[in-house]
Design an enzyme around this catalytic site. Structure first.
Site, PDB file in Angstrom:
ATOM      1  N   GLY A 283       0.896  -1.138  -0.018  1.00  0.00           N
ATOM      2  CA  GLY A 283      -0.052   0.106   0.011  1.00  0.00           C
ATOM      3  C   GLY A 283       0.829   1.221   0.043  1.00  0.00           C
ATOM      4  N   LYS A 284       0.268   2.513  -0.027  1.00  0.00           N
ATOM      5  CA  LYS A 284       1.158   3.881  -0.025  1.00  0.00           C
ATOM      6  C   LYS A 284       1.958   3.621   0.966  1.00  0.00           C
ATOM      7  CE  LYS A 284      -1.681   6.980  -2.578  1.00  0.00           C
ATOM      8  NZ  LYS A 284      -2.920   6.763  -2.573  1.00  0.00           N
ATOM      9  N   ARG A 285       1.451   3.287   2.330  1.00  0.00           N
ATOM     10  CA  ARG A 285       2.578   3.613   3.264  1.00  0.00           C
ATOM     11  C   ARG A 285       3.655   2.676   3.176  1.00  0.00           C
ATOM     12  NH1 ARG A 285       1.393  -0.914   7.320  1.00  0.00           N
ATOM     13  NH2 ARG A 285       0.033  -2.172   6.340  1.00  0.00           N
ATOM     14  N   HIS A 286       3.963   1.558   2.182  1.00  0.00           N
ATOM     15  CA  HIS A 286       4.980   1.002   2.015  1.00  0.00           C
ATOM     16  C   HIS A 286       5.904   1.700   0.883  1.00  0.00           C
ATOM     17  CE1 HIS A 286       2.113  -2.010   3.543  1.00  0.00           C
ATOM     18  NE2 HIS A 286       2.958  -2.246   4.463  1.00  0.00           N
ATOM     19  N   GLY A 287       5.287   2.791   0.375  1.00  0.00           N
ATOM     20  CA  GLY A 287       6.316   3.406  -0.577  1.00  0.00           C
ATOM     21  C   GLY A 287       5.707   2.806  -1.941  1.00  0.00           C
TER      22      GLY A 287
END
Ligand code: GLU
Length: 497
Positions: free
Chosen positions: A254-258
């Protein structure tokens, strides 16, 4: 369908181009190039509520940056265009009409309210979802009444209610689905726009697509598509459902993983060849050993047989390592041009004015060995872009030294450097090493002060190479300025009684 390999990358313009989508594009492109086929870009923009302005431009820019050239697509056109689904609406409605006429589809008048209620009660009852088929078997009079009433209608596909549908997937092998678990899905929305299910089948057929490579989140939809092809009497393309890209904890990336837009990786300073190589290895491998694979070797060796079913973990450390490796593989000329291009596109705060290519050529080897991302270069070279380095005088004083000793050491360094005939790294190093010995200071103490004096940085590129590029005049001026910032004598400590 022809024997020719024709594949498509079919993004929806719903915002940033995520790495998962780009990996699909890379596999699809590699497959086309490996087989001497055509790579088609088709924009799936029929869900008007989700379209985001500017996404297509970004998407094409990302593909171009990565070197994934397309043979047909929205900007270049081609024999099977247009390549925007929103410009092909007549094809979908003609197809839907034919399916209704042939009894394979029907108009459904259920209101949004009824469908919401249905979803809620079914969830409570048995956890199932999907349409219950109320409009499936309306008789002619009932249908006529709805039509007269002007109720908005969608068009649904009449899925067989018994039996199974089997997909021969190139990656997953034979996958069989129970038809009764698949509802009569919507093909045309009440606003007349097709859903993905209808549009992708119609376009893949008319665009003569031979193989469909797409994320395995579409695997469960494939029986719908197979039934649609069958009802239309069209040959089904071959399918390859690609494994998910996972975060290190094996959750969906997801976004939080870059998992940001691929263009953000360009901005962070990754090379396109790194991205293509790295993303190719998410789900595909050459031989379980080789990590660095050139673009032409990827094209030469890519095969769907070596794509795994299991999700692939996105490992940022590996990406960074690989980018460093690709940066080191560049010639100095290439690195200089890459840096200039990068700095022009994303002007760093450290660089008020673009340096000329000659200076960048001289600076590039100073950072090439240790760079992982291009963005690290400007901060490490910041002193080149100002008239003098910037630092606190206290930074000149190394551990175990005091200000007066530091000043004397720097003065002695000036005396040693001034008479030198040449000012290259090889000439600079021996007298300074000898000097440290003579002064009875550690090499690290002398070099540390010189490093601060000339660069202002504690961690900087190699000292003598740096001084060489700075040049005699500038380097000596910086050292003189450092001397002048230090007192001749250590301030006497106030006597205590
Ligand atoms: N528009 C779909 C998506 O972006 C395409 C899926 C496919 O390749 O068929 O996921």
């Amino acid at each position: 369908m022809t024997d020719r390999v024709r594949v498509r990358y079919a993004p929806s313009p719903t915002g940033a181009t995520h790495v998962g989508n780009v990996r699909t594009a890379i596999f699809t492109w590699l497959f086309a190039r490996r087989n001497g086929g055509d790579f088609v870009v088709r924009v799936e923009d029929t869900d008007q509520s989700r379209n985001v302005e500017g996404s297509i431009e970004m998407l094409l820019e990302a593909l171009a940056w990565l070197g994934l050239d397309w043979d047909e697509g929205p900007d270049v056109g081609g024999p099977y265009g247009p390549y925007y689904q929103s410009q092909r609406l007549h094809l979908y409605s003609e197809t839907a009409d034919a399916l209704v006429a042939g009894g394979h589809a029907y108009r459904c008048y259920c209101s949004a309210h009824r469908l919401a209620e249905l979803r809620r009660s079914r969830k409570q009852q048995d956890g199932s979802s999907g349409y219950d088929g109320r409009c499936r078997d309306l008789d002619t009079a009932e249908r006529a009444a709805f039509e007269r009433g002007g109720a908005p209608a969608v068009v649904r596909f009449r899925m067989p209610q018994q039996g199974t549908t089997t997909l021969e997937d190139m990656i997953h092998g034979e996958v069989t689905f129970e038809n009764r678990l698949i509802d009569d899905f919507v093909m045309v929305r009440s606003n007349g726009f097709p859903t993905y299910h209808l549009a992708n089948v119609v376009d893949d057929h008319h665009m003569r697509i031979s193989h469909v490579l797409r994320g395995d989140d579409w695997l469960s939809s494939s029986p719908r598509h197979i039934r649609l092809y069958e009802a239309l009497g069209w040959a089904t393309p071959r399918f390859a459902h690609l494994p998910m890209i996972l975060a290190p904890d094996r959750s969906k990336l997801g976004k939080r993983h870059g998992a940001a837009s691929v263009l953000e990786y360009r901005e962070m300073g990754y090379l396109p060849q790194t991205m293509v190589n790295f993303l190719s290895l998410l789900g595909w491998s050459l031989d379980d050993r080789t990590d660095i694979i050139s673009g032409s070797d990827l094209v030469g060796n890519f095969s769907i047989e070596r794509i795994s079913k299991a999700g692939a973990v996105f490992n940022v450390e590996k990406l960074n390592w690989m980018n460093g490796a690709y940066i080191r593989m560049l010639s100095v000329e290439e690195l200089a041009d890459v840096l200039l291009d990068y700095w022009r596109r994303f002007p760093p705060a450290e660089i008020p004015e673009m340096p000329d290519r000659g200076l960048v050529l001289a600076m590039a080897p100073l950072v090439q060995e240790r760079l992982k991302e291009l963005s690290e270069a400007a901060p490490r070279l910041s002193f080149f872009f100002r008239d003098a380095p910037s630092y606190d005088s206290g930074d000149l004083v190394q551990k175990g030294m005091d200000e007066a000793r530091t000043r004397r050491a720097l003065e002695a360094a000036l005396d040693a450097l001034e008479p030198l005939g040449a000012f290259d790294a090889a000439t600079l190093e021996p007298p300074l090493r000898a000097l440290a010995k003579e002064l009875g200071v550690k090499v690290g103490q002398l070099f540390g002060s010189l490093r601060i004096a000339t660069t202002g940085l504690r961690v900087a590129p190699p000292l003598f190479e740096t001084m060489e590029v700075l040049g005699r005049e500038r380097a000596l001026r910086d050292i003189r300025a450092a001397v002048n910032r230090l007192p001749e004598r250590e301030a006497a400590t106030a006597p205590t009684d």
